[in-house]
Write a protein that holds these residues in place. Structure first.
Motif, PDB file in Angstrom:
ATOM      1  N   MET A 189      11.013 -21.786  -6.536  1.00  0.00           N
ATOM      2  CA  MET A 189      11.840 -22.827  -7.137  1.00  0.00           C
ATOM      3  C   MET A 189      11.169 -24.186  -6.974  1.00  0.00           C
ATOM      4  N   ILE A 190      10.447 -24.567  -8.004  1.00  0.00           N
ATOM      5  CA  ILE A 190       9.696 -25.812  -7.954  1.00  0.00           C
ATOM      6  C   ILE A 190      10.274 -26.736  -9.015  1.00  0.00           C
ATOM      7  N   ALA A 191      10.529 -27.965  -8.637  1.00  0.00           N
ATOM      8  CA  ALA A 191      11.084 -28.928  -9.588  1.00  0.00           C
ATOM      9  C   ALA A 191      10.044 -29.281 -10.643  1.00  0.00           C
ATOM     10  N   PRO A 202      18.673 -29.724  -4.975  1.00  0.00           N
ATOM     11  CA  PRO A 202      19.016 -28.366  -5.442  1.00  0.00           C
ATOM     12  C   PRO A 202      19.080 -28.279  -6.965  1.00  0.00           C
ATOM     13  N   MET A 216      17.415 -30.136  -9.099  1.00  0.00           N
ATOM     14  CA  MET A 216      16.050 -30.240  -9.645  1.00  0.00           C
ATOM     15  C   MET A 216      15.296 -28.923  -9.455  1.00  0.00           C
ATOM     16  N   LYS A 217      15.537 -28.256  -8.320  1.00  0.00           N
ATOM     17  CA  LYS A 217      14.858 -26.975  -8.091  1.00  0.00           C
ATOM     18  C   LYS A 217      15.315 -25.931  -9.100  1.00  0.00           C
ATOM     19  N   ARG A 254       6.538 -33.436  -6.208  1.00  0.00           N
ATOM     20  CA  ARG A 254       7.496 -32.326  -6.228  1.00  0.00           C
ATOM     21  C   ARG A 254       7.232 -31.282  -5.146  1.00  0.00           C
ATOM     22  N   GLU A 286      16.094 -20.550  -0.067  1.00  0.00           N
ATOM     23  CA  GLU A 286      15.527 -21.527  -0.990  1.00  0.00           C
ATOM     24  C   GLU A 286      16.598 -22.363  -1.682  1.00  0.00           C
ATOM     25  N   SER A 331      19.244 -24.189   0.021  1.00  0.00           N
ATOM     26  CA  SER A 331      19.916 -25.143   0.928  1.00  0.00           C
ATOM     27  C   SER A 331      21.060 -24.546   1.730  1.00  0.00           C
TER      28      SER A 331
END
Ligand code: FAD
Ligand code: FES
Ligand code: FES
Lengths: 284, 154
Positions: A1-3, A36, A38-39, B19, B40, B42
């Motif tokens: 999960m990369i923004a 969260p 943005m991810k 990022r 992943e 939170s």
């Protein structure tokens, strides 16, 4: 999960931040809601301006008979503030009920209020406190009441380029008692419903009642019918039940996998009764 | 963007994409794989580290936000091969099974004890609300924190 890619600026002053926001950048505070999103790529801002690097936005102080809280005061700073514990215990109690330790260490009051999640905790307390929010743009400053600020789910009166700079709450006298009662959604910690109550008594009669409700509808609101039902009374257990039953009346209640609309309304009444009782019992 | 930060007392200076998440910086740039990526999203707390004395979830912070910060990860707790009392207590009290959640649990436990040296069971559980364990059922973790508080972790 990369923004998605973005540019990042850590300004030192509010003016510098407002200048960047005026040209389309988005504020980043604790990141506990924004990162969260943005991810998951539900949000993809092109430019983030970090508010936490602006020292002037982080304070909790008393001035002019009111309490002033800077936008980046974290939930933990509010929960552990001796000044607020003494002069506005409703805010410390509410802050302590948010999420978990790690979220409280990072999340900020400005971010929570600006994000306006319909299940967020602060908005209930801030409605009951009749808080005021100071909003700044590159060339503007205005003050908006909590009653006018929350418009819809995730929607407020903030204009593009504006930030919430400060939250102002009153200092109540000793005849005032407050309480926040919440039904926790166990996975996230958010409120399925949360009710904040602030009551003042004069010669044992309730002279003033303010009730804020979150989680039940698209945004936190004041339950004025329930407030009126308490005012002028030395409330019996029955009066409290009757007033509490009014908090959800006529409200278009949310429904999701955690709670149906009817169940949420029921929970709101139960937690309102608890909060009223507990607030009255705390009047010294 | 160029960032400078200290991890377990060692300075790092690195050019990173904004990022890049802090957890990826810790694991992939600094090579400190003690901090685990669980959910992943939170929620699980496996990625908990200390940033300027505060427990935070490193999966929910960009490395650029930690510019100038002092970070402690689970690798930074033992001193010259001697385990930290919280680590000792997790060992003695069987506060772990698979161990996946353990680095985060230990960092969150340290935060509890930093702020309140003798917490009640309820306070320990409240302090661990941001950390999920799929194995232990939490009781031994709570016992470990209480044992560390009592100085019994030796
Ligand atoms: C696991 C978890 C559990 C949580 N549980 C709860 C809970 O129980 N109760 C609860 O109320 N909340 C909960 N939250 C949300 C949390 O309180 C967030 O901190 C808060 O909603 C957002 O604040 P932030 O400072 O992190 O803002 P950010 O995430 O940085 O920003 C949120 C939004 O507000 C904008 N923004 C930020 N600051 C400002 C400002 N000063 N002016 C204008 N716009 C601004 C940003 O651009 C963004 O759109 C939880 C979050 C997580 C991750
Ligand atoms: S991996 Fe960060 S909270 Fe789960
Ligand atoms: S020990 Fe396996 S998840 Fe906690």
């Amino acid at each position: 999960m990369i923004a998605q890619k973005f540019e990042y600026t850590a300004p030192k002053s509010l003016d510098e931040a407002l200048h960047l926001l005026a040209s389309g950048a988005k504020p980043l505070a604790g990141g506990m809601s924004l990162i969260p999103m943005m991810k998951l790529r539900l949000a993809a801002p092109e430019h983030l301006v970090d508010l936490r690097t602006i020292k002037d936005l982080n304070y909790i102080r008393e001035a002019g008979g009111q309490l002033h809280i800077g936008a980046t005061a974290s939930h933990y700073e509010i929960e552990s503030s001796a000044l607020l514990r003494q002069k506005c215990p409703l805010l410390t109690e509410t802050a302590a009920a948010i999420g978990d330790v790690q979220v409280r260490n990072m999340g900020t009051i400005g971010g929570s209020v600006a994000h306006a999640d319909p299940a967020a905790d602060y908005p209930a307390a801030l409605q009951a406190l009749e808080a005021k929010f100071v909003l700044n743009g590159a060339k503007s400053e205005r003050t908006v009441s909590a009653a006018d600020f929350f418009v819809d789910a995730f929607t407020t009166t903030l204009e593009p380029g504006e930030i919430l700079r400060e939250v102002i709450v009153p200092i109540d006298d000793a005849r005032t008692g407050t309480s926040y009662q919440k039904m926790v959604q166990p996975a996230s910690g958010f409120a399925i419903v949360g009710v904040a109550v602030r009551v003042r008594q004069n010669a044992r009669k309730v002279s003033f009642a303010r009730i804020g409700v979150t989680g039940l509808s698209n945004h936190a609101y004041r339950a004025t019918a329930a407030e009126k039902a308490l005012e002028g009374k030395t409330p019996s257990a029955n009066d409290i039940q009757n007033a509490a039953a009014l908090v959800a009346q006529g409200v278009d209640a949310n429904s999701d996998l955690h709670a149906s609309a009817d169940y949420r309304k029921h929970l709101a009444a139960v937690h309102a009764a608890r909060a009223i009782k507990s607030a009255i019992s705390r009047i010294t | 963007m160029k960032i400078n930060l200290s991890i377990n007392g060692k300075s790092y200076s690195q050019d990173v994409e904004p990022r890049l998440l802090l957890i990826h910086f810790l694991r992939e740039v600094a090579g400190l794989t003690g901090t685990h990526m669980g959910c992943e999203t939170s929620l699980c707390g496996a990625c908990t580290v200390e940033l300027n004395g505060k427990a935070i979830k490193s999966c929910t912070m960009f490395a650029v936000q930690a510019n100038g910060a002092e970070i402690v990860t689970v690798e930074g707790l033992a001193n010259n091969g001697k385990l930290d009392p919280v680590q000792e207590a997790f060992w003695n009290e069987h506060g772990l099974q698979c161990g996946f959640c353990t680095p985060g649990m230990i960092m969150a436990s340290k935060q509890i004890l930093d702020r309140n040296p003798s917490p009640t069971e309820e306070e320990v559980r409240h302090g661990l609300e941001g950390n999920v364990c799929r194995c232990t059922g939490y009781q031994h973790i709570v016992n470990a924190v209480k044992a560390a508080a009592a100085g019994a972790g030796k």
